[in-house]
Enzyme design. Structure first.
Site, short mmCIF file in Angstrom:
data_model
loop_
_atom_site.label_atom_id
_atom_site.label_comp_id
_atom_site.label_asym_id
_atom_site.label_seq_id
_atom_site.Cartn_x
_atom_site.Cartn_y
_atom_site.Cartn_z
N THR B 73 -54.35 43.34 42.83
CA THR B 73 -54.17 43.66 44.25
C THR B 73 -53.66 42.42 44.98
O THR B 73 -52.72 42.50 45.78
CB THR B 73 -55.49 44.18 44.87
N ASN B 156 -50.70 54.45 37.05
CA ASN B 156 -52.12 54.37 36.76
C ASN B 156 -52.81 55.72 36.68
O ASN B 156 -53.91 55.82 36.16
CB ASN B 156 -52.83 53.48 37.80
N GLN B 195 -51.12 48.44 34.00
CA GLN B 195 -51.44 49.47 33.01
C GLN B 195 -50.52 49.40 31.80
O GLN B 195 -50.60 50.23 30.89
CB GLN B 195 -51.35 50.86 33.65
N SER B 215 -53.58 42.14 35.37
CA SER B 215 -54.99 42.14 35.75
C SER B 215 -55.85 41.95 34.51
O SER B 215 -55.54 42.47 33.44
CB SER B 215 -55.30 43.49 36.40
N HIS B 217 -59.22 42.93 34.05
CA HIS B 217 -60.21 43.93 33.69
C HIS B 217 -59.62 45.24 33.17
O HIS B 217 -60.37 46.16 32.82
CB HIS B 217 -61.18 44.19 34.86
N THR B 253 -60.02 27.10 44.57
CA THR B 253 -60.51 26.57 43.29
C THR B 253 -60.18 27.54 42.17
O THR B 253 -60.40 28.74 42.29
CB THR B 253 -62.04 26.36 43.37
N CYS B 343 -59.53 53.31 42.68
CA CYS B 343 -59.29 52.66 43.97
C CYS B 343 -59.22 53.66 45.11
O CYS B 343 -59.39 53.31 46.26
CB CYS B 343 -58.01 51.84 43.93
#
Lengths: 402, 402
Positions: B73, B156, B195, B215, B217, B253, B343
């Protein structure tokens, strides 16, 4: 690792073993997407809800007033950019004004400079030579156009504690005055509390805070997670758009692992860190270190107020010894310190914080930040006091300036 | 957990045990801030560098062309907002135009709508009834003002693979034409490959990609971490400001734990997932599931192209059975599926993807996304095929529409 000493807790902290233990199930079986409707998702959301409650409890706010972010830099950006964005949309005809201080973190200063490019007026308040914002300066700077005030709770370099509650009181009075005068512009008080959570009262209502940024990895939690407290009703807009997570203020799949870690870290601060015994322990170690350094190293000084300061921080300047060289020589001896903030590391410019305090450039260049933490032992202090003086002596002998 | 079946791998994936193993040292001893100059910092940065190299290797790019973010995102937001911001600054007099598709993730669509408010023209390309963008439509939509094209690699919801390499070829031709014609406006091709990473060729040069979002995850890595590939020389600006991390494109960071996890996850995709044996295994399981469902449940259909589709995805519609109800009844039986994307969960509006494909609302409401993964077993398929038909039957008996 066994023999190494870590004195850079303001840059980052180790993850507390209890935090890691709390995170583990979410790194394994409880892997669901918290937005999913099925039981894997619900299980993840249950963990998120508990973490949110623990943090809300610590801040004295409602759980729904907390937005999880990727860290304090994101939280600070939402504050500076998101408030202006929302206010511009609602009051397109109004001039807008932000008040901040000259010693803020770049995550505040850089977005402020960006807002200046977009026509917003920004006041960067000066600080005393002890590194403190004057309450009177804040009061004087507020105009009818001021929409947000962002003053950090604890400075990340010199550890000085700013008069947040007093500023909160002034903000409240101005808000009341605006209501009576019919000035509809909101006045929003934000504090970056990243370096304060471990040691200071963070009850947002007692402080009169509308927005507060916190970070996981400064409080023995994981990196990559932070939160933003957003008082209900605050005029603010999302800068990262997408899904409907976090009341529409922050889109993106919830970082369950990080959130669980942050929740546990805050809980531990409440339980361990903020006990008067632990605060006293760290303060005594720090004071021993300061006393030892000033006594054994000539032409050394501590920067920043000695009283209005978190117990973990000390910040020295050594004349005619370059900070970066001290750091590297200490590192060879297995002691980790820093010259300033890690976020500005790699830059050779003297610290904007020290310059704002009126520290001369040549003194600023010889600076060393030493920050203790939860796992610091007394013997670490003694070792440091044994190793540092000969390093400074050697560097001074090498220095072209005598 | 033992008896539960997880068929929602497009929402999120479990962390691969090898990924967790790689992360553990960074959750314990290697806790330094990668921006710190001392050995704790250097150790963390060394890990970050290795992860960056592993991902660069997978994408066929230079390590320095990778920016770590908090997830796709954020990556998508940097793309849509950051390109427009940089282009507006450099070409303040030019009209700007973005091309995207109607079936993108909200992390693209929402920032696009935001850019429309700021005066940018956005074309949302339609798709075929099989859920595919037409290459000819992209070509026709490009004007002299087009600055960025963002087409997702794999949808997705329905798992369709878009013609990215073909679009890349067209973009290249237009870029060449602009150079000859003296049109200095950049044309930047982005794909959200979230995806796609598990199953598709992601070599950015072969595809003609300038920006790519990935991404952690969705590929058996942790949540809260993503990356953005930024081709060297691309005109783009940061939206999150602060420290100088990540070439100034992303302050904050570095999330070492997440970065290490993402690096290992990508490495595992390269080693495990993308082997033809594993791709075949997942495809065979998926095809068995599809065949079983269509054979045993009347008035059922698969949405989206059957060939141009990742092997893990299937997406059904069942007439007169509500998707949300099917999901909940499967969940009671220990099977996790979804009705669309996580989402958009919580929203009762029919999927924008299905509507763009011309699926009637009443059919869209009976939709179920079933996505398999690395740890899916054949017996999971059989169990699903045994449990689903009576659920649909029961729901249809309860339905007011017969």
């Amino acid at each position: 690792m066994r023999t190494k000493i870590y004195f850079d807790h303001s840059a980052t902290t180790p993850v507390d073993p209890e935090v890691l233990k709390a995170m583990m199930p979410y790194l394994k079986d409880k892997f669901g997407n918290a937005s999913s409707a099925h039981s894997f998702g619900q299980e993840a959301m249950k963990g998120v809800d508990s973490a949110r409650e623990a943090i809300a409890n610590f801040l004295g706010c409602e759980p729904k007033e907390l937005i999880f972010t990727s860290g304090a830099t994101e939280s600070d950006n939402i504050v500076i950019q998101g408030v202006i964005k929302a206010t511009k949309e609602k009051f397109p005809e109004r001039k807008l004004h932000i008040i901040t201080s000259a010693i803020e973190h770049p995550a505040i200063l850089e977005p402020c400079r960006e807002m200046e490019k977009a026509g917003v007026l920004v006041t960067y308040l000066p600080v005393t030579e002890k590194g403190l914002v004057r309450v009177g300066d804040v009061e004087k700077a507020i105009t009818d156009d001021t929409v947000s005030i962002s003053i950090m709770y604890v400075n990340n370099e010199v550890g000085t504690i700013q008069p947040i509650a007093e500023i909160g009181g002034i903000v409240k009075a101005v808000k009341d005055g605006r209501q009576k005068a019919g000035n509809k512009l909101p006045l929003i008080f934000h504090t970056d509390a990243v370096q304060a959570v471990n040691y200071c009262n963070c009850q947002v209502n007692e402080l009169g805070i509308d927005l507060m940024s916190i970070s996981g990895h400064k409080i023995y939690g994981p990196k990559g997670i932070g939160a933003l407290y957003v008082r209900g009703g605050t005029l603010i807009k999302s800068i990262q758009l997408g899904g409907h997570q976090e009341r529409g203020i922050r889109a993106g799949t919830l970082n369950t692992i990080g959130i669980i870690g942050l929740g546990k870290a805050v809980e531990l601060v409440n339980r361990k860190q903020s006990s008067s015994a632990e605060l006293r322990r760290i303060k005594e170690l720090r004071d021993k270190l300061v006393e030892g350094v000033l006594k054994t190293i000539p032409e050394s000084q501590v920067n920043g107020d000695l009283e209005k300061r978190v117990p973990s921080n000390t910040h020295f300047s050594f004349l005619n010894a370059e900070g970066e060289s001290i750091l590297l020589m200490l590192d060879l001896e297995g002691i980790a310190v820093s010259t300033g903030s890690a976020c500005a590391s790699g830059s050779l410019a003297p610290s904007h914080v020290l310059l704002a305090m009126g520290v001369p450039k040549e003194v600023a260049h010889g600076s060393l930040r030493v920050t203790l933490g939860r796992f610091t032992k007394e013997k670490d202090i003694y070792k440091f006091l044994k190793i540092l003086p000969p390093i400074i002596k050697k560097l001074r002998e090498m220095s072209p300036i005598k």
